[in-house]
Design an enzyme around this catalytic site. Structure first.
Site, PDB file in Angstrom:
ATOM      1  N   GLY B 218       0.811  -1.215   0.000  1.00  0.00           N
ATOM      2  CA  GLY B 218       0.000   0.000   0.000  1.00  0.00           C
ATOM      3  C   GLY B 218       0.846   1.267   0.000  1.00  0.00           C
ATOM      4  O   GLY B 218       2.074   1.235   0.159  1.00  0.00           O
ATOM      5  N   HIS B 219       0.155   2.381  -0.126  1.00  0.00           N
ATOM      6  CA  HIS B 219       0.794   3.698  -0.249  1.00  0.00           C
ATOM      7  C   HIS B 219       1.618   4.058   0.987  1.00  0.00           C
ATOM      8  O   HIS B 219       1.217   3.783   2.106  1.00  0.00           O
ATOM      9  CB  HIS B 219      -0.279   4.766  -0.463  1.00  0.00           C
ATOM     10  CG  HIS B 219      -1.154   4.991   0.730  1.00  0.00           C
ATOM     11  ND1 HIS B 219      -0.849   5.906   1.713  1.00  0.00           N
ATOM     12  CD2 HIS B 219      -2.298   4.400   1.126  1.00  0.00           C
ATOM     13  CE1 HIS B 219      -1.795   5.878   2.629  1.00  0.00           C
ATOM     14  NE2 HIS B 219      -2.689   4.973   2.306  1.00  0.00           N
TER      15      HIS B 219
END
Lengths: 311, 311, 311
Positions: B218-219
Site C-alpha cells: 500500500g501507499h
C-alpha cells in the site's frame, strides 16, 4: 443474454434436433442460466434436485432430461439426455461475441475525454463513458460496459470467463460464458484486479464503489453502490453485495450469498453465509465481531484452564 | 511532494480564495499528508481528533476548518470549511504529473545495460538504474525511481494510486495521489505485484529486498533492506517493515504498523498490531508463535474436555 | 535441465577451476537441483544436514564443500568452498535461455488454430499446441510448453523465475532459474495467475486441470490431471498435487508437500502438512474437516463454559 433476433421454438428444436412440448411458434428471446432467467428465456436443468425450481422459474423454455413432469402453463419443455450440452451449443450458436485482433477494437465506443493508455486492450463492442482513465496494460474483454468518470488501474482484467465447469466422467466441461461486466459511474478499480463476466447475465459494480488492488470478483456477482473493498479480497460468483458494504483486505466471500447493506467484514475473514445489514463480521468462518472476539478472548485463557483442570 | 517552485502564502490564499493567519511572504515549499510533513510543507486537518497533532507537526502551513486555535509560532493557518477539498485542489494544481502516450516515455531515464521487455509501460520522469531487467507487460507509472540491478517480473505494477478516500454524504471523494515509489538497488519483485505510490510521500522498498509474486504494498509503506516477502502477501498503507523481516505467504499486515527488525510472520497470519524485532508470529489475528501454538494445541483438546465436563 | 551437449568432468573442472575425484572422461548430461536429479546430472550440496541425502541421490556429479566423504561408486565429487556459486555459474554458462525482443518471438512454435491476442508476449522457444486461446496481455516466458485446447486468460504470467534465494552475510543471492513450465492439454488458466518455472526441473499442470483467477503456483510444483483450483489460491514450490484434487478459494499450500488424489481443501485453509487421498480439510493450519468443525463448535461454547467454571 438477449438474442439479437428471437427464434421460434419449432425452429430451435429443428436446429438442435430435440423433441419438445409446447407451441412451436412461441418465440425464444433470450438464453440464461437459472439464476437470472426472465420471461421468454431458454434455460436448462439436469438434476432432479432442481427440476421443481426451474419449472417454477420465470423461464419460458426449459431443456430437461426427464419426461416425468407436466408442461407448466405458458411454458415449453425441450427434451434431451444432456441438457447442459444443448444449452452450451445454443449459447455458442447465438452468441455474438467475436474475436478482436486490434489492441483497441474499432467497434468499441469510447466517450469524450476518456483516456486509453498504451498497452490497454479494449475488445469488440465495449462501451466506455466520458472522462474515464483506462491505465496501461488493462484488458477489457468484449461487451464490457463502463460508465462515466471511471478509473481502471494497470493490469486489471474486466470480462474474463466465469470459472464454471460441469463434472463429466474423466473431465470437466466448460459452461460457455456469454454474459457481460457492467461498471457504474464513478467506480475506481485498482491494479491487477479480475472481474469475471456473467455466465449468461451480468456482473455488476455499482456507482461510486471503490476497489483496491488484486481483487477478484466472480461471475454474475452484483456489487451495490458506494462499497469499499480493500486489497486481495475475493468474491465468488452470483453473490449480492448490497450498497455501502465495506470489505477489508484479503476477505473471502462464498458464492450465492447476500451481504446486507452497510455490513462491514474485517480483514482476512471468510464469509460462508449471508450477512445481515449493518453488522460487523470477523473470522474464518466469519461470525459477528463481538461473538468472535469473545471466542478469541476465551481461547487465550484455555491453555491455563486445561492446566488447572488437570490438577 | 516538493513544489517545483515555492509559492508565497499570500499568493496561495489568493489562488484558492481562502482566509489565513501568518506572514503572507512565507514560502510554501511542499504539500504533504500529515504522516510525512516537513518544515515548509502545507498540510490539512478537518477532524477535531487530529487538530492538536497537526498543529504540533512539522508542517508550516495548515489548512483547517476551525478558528478556535491560536496560530503556532512560525506557522501559518489557512481557513476553509472543507480543508480536504482545498488540499486536493492544491495537489492537482501543483502536481507535475503528466500523461504519457508512449509505451516507454521519452522523458524516462533508463540506465546502462537495463532491458525493457516488449509490452512494458514506462511513464514520464521514471528513473531506472543500470543492469535492470523490466519484464514484459510491467507497468511503471510516472515518477517511479528504481535503483541498479533490479528485476521486475511480468505483469507487475509500480506506482498505482493510493486507496485513500474521504467519506462524503452519499459518495467517496478520492485523495489525489502525488507521491512516488522508490525501489532500492538489488531488489527483485515477482510477477503480478502491485506497489502503490505514496499519497504525497514515498512508498519505499529497501536495497536487497526480495518480493515473490502477487504481493500488494500500500501507499507510503516503507520496507527495509534484505526483507523476504512470500507470495500473495498484502501490506496496507503507511506501515514500516524494518530490515531483515520475513513475511511468509498470504500474510496480511494492517496499516500504520511497525514490524520490527528481523521479525518473522508465518503464512496466512493477519498482523493487526506492531511487532517487536526478532519475534515470530502466527495466526489471524497474529500472536507470538509459542503462545498461538499453545492455544491451538489446547483447542484440539477442547471437544473432549467438554464431553467429560458434561458427564 | 538437460545440457544441449554433454561435457566431460575434466573439462568442467578446468572451466570452473575446481578439484575433483572421479573419472575425468565421465560425461555430465544435465544440471539439476537435488529434488529432481537423474543419472548423469550435476548437483550441489553445501550443508552437512543434506550431505548423505545428496551423496545417495541419483546425481552422478556432486559439488560439495567437504572432503570427509568417500566418493560413492559410479559418481564423481567436485570440491568447492562455495558449491552454490559453482552451481549457479554452471547454470548461467550452460543455459540456453536468451532474450526475446519481439512481442511474439519468431522462435516460438504456435500450433494450428491457436489465437494469440494483442498485447500477449510469447518468449523464445515457447511451444504452444493447437486450438489454444492466449488472451491479451498474457506473458509467456522462454521455453514454456503448452498443449492443445488450452485457454490462458488475460494478464496471466507463465514462466516467471522461482522465488529461491540463498542467505549470504548481508544479502540474498538468487538461485538462477533454468527450468520450464509445462501445461497439459485441455487446461484452462484464469486471469492474472502466476506460474513460476522450475529452478532446474519443470513446473507442471496436468491435462484437464482448471485454474480460476489470481492463482500462484511456485517453482517445480506438479499439479495432476483434472484438478479444480479456485481463485487466489497459492501453492508454494516443489509440492505435488495429485489428480482430481479440489482446492477452494484463497487456500495456501506450503512447499514440499503431497496433496493426495481426490483430496478437497476448503476455502482459506492453510495446508502445512501432506494430505491423504480423498479427505476433506479445513482451517489454518488445516485439519480434517470433521475434526476442525468439532473444534470450532466447541470453541463457540467456551465463553459460557469459562463463565460457569468461574462460578
Amino acid at each position: 443474454m438477449k438474442l439479437n433476433q428471437p427464434i421460434q421454438l419449432g425452429d430451435f428444436a429443428a436446429l438442435f434436433n430435440t423433441e419438445f412440448i409446447g407451441n412451436p411458434e412461441q418465440e425464444i428471446t433470450g438464453i440464461n442460466e437459472i439464476h437470472c432467467v426472465e420471461k421468454g428465456d431458454l434455460t436448462f436443468v439436469d438434476h432432479s434436485k432442481y427440476y421443481q425450481k426451474v419449472l417454477q422459474s420465470a423461464a419460458s423454455f426449459i431443456i430437461l432430461n426427464t419426461k416425468e413432469y407436466p408442461c407448466p402453463e405458458g411454458k415449453a419443455l425441450i427434451f434431451s439426455e444432456d441438457p447442459f450440452e444443448i444449452y452450451n451449443r445454443a449459447v455458442k450458436h447465438f452468441s455474438t461475441f467475436s474475436l478482436s485482433t486490434q489492441l483497441v477494437s474499432s467497434s468499441a465506443k469510447i466517450g469524450k475525454n476518456t483516456i486509453i493508455q498504451p498497452g490497454a486492450f479494449v475488445g469488440n463492442d465495449v462501451v466506455i463513458g466520458n472522462n474515464c482513465m483506462i491505465h496501461a496494460n488493462v484488458t477489457i474483454q468484449n461487451h464490457v460496459i463502463i460508465g462515466d468518470h471511471v478509473i481502471i488501474h494497470p493490469g486489471t482484467v474486466l470480462g474474463s470467463d466465469a470459472f464454471y465447469f460441469k463434472k463429466r466422467p474423466g473431465f470437466y466441461e466448460k459452461m460457455v460464458s456469454c454474459g457481460r461486466v457492467i461498471i457504474g459511474d464513478d467506480v475506481e478499480i485498482g491494479a491487477a484486479c479480475t472481474i469475471d463476466r456473467g455466465v449468461s447475465g451480468d456482473t455488476v459494480i455499482g456507482q461510486g464503489t471503490k476497489l483496491d488492488n488484486q481483487i477478484h470478483v466472480g461471475h454474475d456477482t452484483r456489487i451495490g453502490r458506494n462499497c469499499l473493498i480493500a486489497a486481495q479480497t475475493g468474491i465468488a460468483g452470483v453473490t449480492v453485495i448490497e450498497d455501502d458494504v465495506i470489505l477489508w483486505g484479503q476477505v473471502g466471500v462464498n458464492k450465492d450469498l447476500v451481504i446486507g447493506r452497510g455490513a462491514v467484514v474485517l480483514a482476512q475473514s471468510g464469509v460462508g453465509k449471508s450477512i445481515e445489514p449493518g453488522k460487523v463480521y470477523f473470522g474464518s468462518p466469519a461470525a459477528e465481531v463481538k461473538e468472535r472476539f469473545r471466542e478469541l478472548a476465551s481461547l487465550k485463557q484455555l491453555p491455563n484452564l486445561l492446566k488447572e483442570l488437570r490438577k
